[in-house]
Design an enzyme around this catalytic site. Sequence first.
Site, PDB file in Angstrom:
ATOM      1  N   ASP A 113       0.940  -1.029  -0.019  1.00  0.00           N
ATOM      2  CA  ASP A 113       0.055  -0.020  -0.007  1.00  0.00           C
ATOM      3  C   ASP A 113       0.879   0.996   0.002  1.00  0.00           C
ATOM      4  OD1 ASP A 113      -2.272   1.509   0.019  1.00  0.00           O
ATOM      5  OD2 ASP A 113      -2.422   1.280   2.238  1.00  0.00           O
ATOM      6  N   TYR A 115       1.169   5.739  -0.453  1.00  0.00           N
ATOM      7  CA  TYR A 115       0.762   6.921   0.131  1.00  0.00           C
ATOM      8  C   TYR A 115       1.015   8.253  -0.711  1.00  0.00           C
ATOM      9  CZ  TYR A 115       0.705   9.797   4.531  1.00  0.00           C
ATOM     10  OH  TYR A 115       0.344  10.376   5.519  1.00  0.00           O
ATOM     11  N   HIS A 120      -3.764  14.049   0.848  1.00  0.00           N
ATOM     12  CA  HIS A 120      -3.824  13.131   2.029  1.00  0.00           C
ATOM     13  C   HIS A 120      -2.690  13.235   2.900  1.00  0.00           C
ATOM     14  CE1 HIS A 120      -5.205   9.614   4.241  1.00  0.00           C
ATOM     15  NE2 HIS A 120      -3.915   9.079   3.895  1.00  0.00           N
ATOM     16  N   ARG A 129       0.524  15.804  13.324  1.00  0.00           N
ATOM     17  CA  ARG A 129       1.907  16.786  13.897  1.00  0.00           C
ATOM     18  C   ARG A 129       1.664  17.999  13.476  1.00  0.00           C
ATOM     19  NH1 ARG A 129       3.638  12.609  10.479  1.00  0.00           N
ATOM     20  NH2 ARG A 129       3.919  14.234   9.033  1.00  0.00           N
ATOM     21  N   GLU A 186     -10.307   3.831   3.583  1.00  0.00           N
ATOM     22  CA  GLU A 186      -9.414   4.666   2.867  1.00  0.00           C
ATOM     23  C   GLU A 186     -10.048   4.359   1.383  1.00  0.00           C
ATOM     24  OE1 GLU A 186      -5.489   4.168   3.983  1.00  0.00           O
ATOM     25  OE2 GLU A 186      -5.672   5.705   5.484  1.00  0.00           O
ATOM     26  N   GLU A 188      -9.169   4.083  -2.361  1.00  0.00           N
ATOM     27  CA  GLU A 188      -7.943   3.954  -3.228  1.00  0.00           C
ATOM     28  C   GLU A 188      -8.166   3.033  -4.047  1.00  0.00           C
ATOM     29  OE1 GLU A 188      -4.585   2.363  -1.014  1.00  0.00           O
ATOM     30  OE2 GLU A 188      -5.475   3.019   1.073  1.00  0.00           O
ATOM     31  N   ASP A 220      -8.964   0.299   2.115  1.00  0.00           N
ATOM     32  CA  ASP A 220      -8.010  -0.129   3.218  1.00  0.00           C
ATOM     33  C   ASP A 220      -8.683   0.438   4.519  1.00  0.00           C
ATOM     34  OD1 ASP A 220      -5.625  -0.503   4.611  1.00  0.00           O
ATOM     35  OD2 ASP A 220      -4.784   1.394   3.905  1.00  0.00           O
ATOM     36  N   ARG A 224      -7.585   3.780  13.441  1.00  0.00           N
ATOM     37  CA  ARG A 224      -6.746   4.711  13.624  1.00  0.00           C
ATOM     38  C   ARG A 224      -5.929   4.856  14.946  1.00  0.00           C
ATOM     39  NH1 ARG A 224      -5.721   5.877   8.949  1.00  0.00           N
ATOM     40  NH2 ARG A 224      -7.573   6.499   7.549  1.00  0.00           N
ATOM     41  N   GLN A 227      -3.445   2.007  14.849  1.00  0.00           N
ATOM     42  CA  GLN A 227      -2.558   2.701  14.102  1.00  0.00           C
ATOM     43  C   GLN A 227      -1.557   3.282  14.869  1.00  0.00           C
ATOM     44  OE1 GLN A 227      -3.945   4.437  10.505  1.00  0.00           O
ATOM     45  NE2 GLN A 227      -2.066   4.808   9.780  1.00  0.00           N
ATOM     46  N   TYR A 231       2.314   2.369  15.197  1.00  0.00           N
ATOM     47  CA  TYR A 231       3.056   2.675  13.980  1.00  0.00           C
ATOM     48  C   TYR A 231       4.508   3.014  14.211  1.00  0.00           C
ATOM     49  CZ  TYR A 231       3.002   7.805  13.363  1.00  0.00           C
ATOM     50  OH  TYR A 231       3.265   9.064  13.340  1.00  0.00           O
ATOM     51  N   LYS A 240      -4.071  -2.112  10.340  1.00  0.00           N
ATOM     52  CA  LYS A 240      -4.337  -2.236   8.958  1.00  0.00           C
ATOM     53  C   LYS A 240      -4.759  -3.563   8.266  1.00  0.00           C
ATOM     54  CE  LYS A 240      -3.366   1.930   7.302  1.00  0.00           C
ATOM     55  NZ  LYS A 240      -4.192   2.919   6.609  1.00  0.00           N
ATOM     56  N   THR A 244      -8.963  -5.878   3.949  1.00  0.00           N
ATOM     57  CA  THR A 244      -8.752  -4.952   3.048  1.00  0.00           C
ATOM     58  C   THR A 244      -9.857  -5.339   1.953  1.00  0.00           C
ATOM     59  OG1 THR A 244      -6.363  -4.420   3.240  1.00  0.00           O
ATOM     60  CG2 THR A 244      -7.345  -3.719   1.121  1.00  0.00           C
ATOM     61  N   THR A 331      -4.562   6.470   0.021  1.00  0.00           N
ATOM     62  CA  THR A 331      -5.904   7.136   0.092  1.00  0.00           C
ATOM     63  C   THR A 331      -5.858   8.268  -0.943  1.00  0.00           C
ATOM     64  OG1 THR A 331      -5.943   6.619   2.447  1.00  0.00           O
ATOM     65  CG2 THR A 331      -7.404   8.323   1.861  1.00  0.00           C
ATOM     66  N   GLU A 345      -9.752  12.410   7.758  1.00  0.00           N
ATOM     67  CA  GLU A 345      -9.769  13.675   7.204  1.00  0.00           C
ATOM     68  C   GLU A 345     -10.933  14.394   7.193  1.00  0.00           C
ATOM     69  OE1 GLU A 345      -7.707  11.379   3.760  1.00  0.00           O
ATOM     70  OE2 GLU A 345      -6.884  13.341   3.598  1.00  0.00           O
TER      71      GLU A 345
END
Length: 397
Positions: A113, A115, A120, A129, A186, A188, A220, A224, A227, A231, A240, A244, A331, A345
């Site tokens: 997968d 990114y 996104h 962050r 997600e 995709e 996907d 959260r 994750q 992660y 994850k 899927t 995503t 999001e």
Amino acid sequence: MPQAAGSGYDADNLPYGVVSFGDDSPRVAARIGDFVVDLAPIAALEMLPQTELLAEPSLAELFAAGPPVWASVRRWLVGLVSDPAERSVVEPYLFPLSEVTPHLPFAVADYVDFYCSLDHASNVGKIFRPDAEPLLPNWRHLPVGYHGRAGTVVASGAEIRRPCGQRKQPEADAPTFGPSRRLDMEAELGFVVGVSTPLGSPVSPGAFAEHVFGVTLLNDWSARDIQAWEYVPLGPFLGKSFATSISPWITPLVALESARTPLPRQAPEPLPYLRVEEPAGYDIEVTVRCNNTVVSHPPYAAMYWSPAQMLAHLTSNGASLRTGDLFASGTISGAERDQRGSFLELSWGGRDEVQLADGSSRTFLEDGDEVTLSATCPGALGGRIALGDVTGRILPA
Ligand code: CA
């Protein structure tokens, strides 16, 4: 096939799947309008050299056969559904979609997968962050990705059990184990590899169409809270890998020729192994529905990295490809609020409510929620073609 006109599944689309016809064993089928064509018996009647590939309970043999066979089967298939002289031959093998059972059309070999959406990646950076640069320093230099879990890729319609795992509330001292409280989806695209490579043979971006058979919509599913806690530093894992979902219909690349569109400008210029003359993506419009409310319209055309660059990067260290490898775009999100391809999001990390038509609202998914992805793009006949939907309903933990 007049019933196919305007359905999104006209003669310029013709995705392949694997379906059961009543009690018969599953085999390869093509979709036209709201019907499927049972290909193997017609191929046998017409003594098509590829008859055996079409009698398989998987698309893997067709995938492995490579571009000349893909083109020849497609030419035959287009003729079958377009030529009035073939009508009487095809009609006995035409079944309403509602009367057949589609299956996962191939055993997924390896699953990666990516990114690849700038919007996104920027949104996620801002949410997680808020005081730092949204994009990490590597992002514009390589298509970031991780290896996922091939064995838990399921076909559209499979119910999704809310996963349990470790999650830590921000104010808590220690994690607890239990059902995810921030279950998400997600939107995709997934790309399916047909032709394998030996170890030590990187695939250049220009060789993309020699290896990739086609495209499927992919959800996907993402926990959260699991994750976010797990992660660091090795990336997504159990948040994850529980499931899927993909569409059971695989649209061949050739059906997407009219949807090819230039990529948004890449700056800085990618390293030579990721360069192509005219980097192209696809003008595919995705729609995300939650319980029949449209919650977003992610535009695939806005993706930063192209599928050919994803494949080139994935093999740049000499990693081999296997028939049935699946690699996903990451995503798909656009710049606008209603183009975001995840609830993370859409709800901006759980801060904002997403309103549904029944008067309820969501930040993340609740038990019983059903998420459906659909997508359309320009087709060769001037109208729009559709990718097969992918849907899944959340079951309690
Ligand atoms: Ca993803």
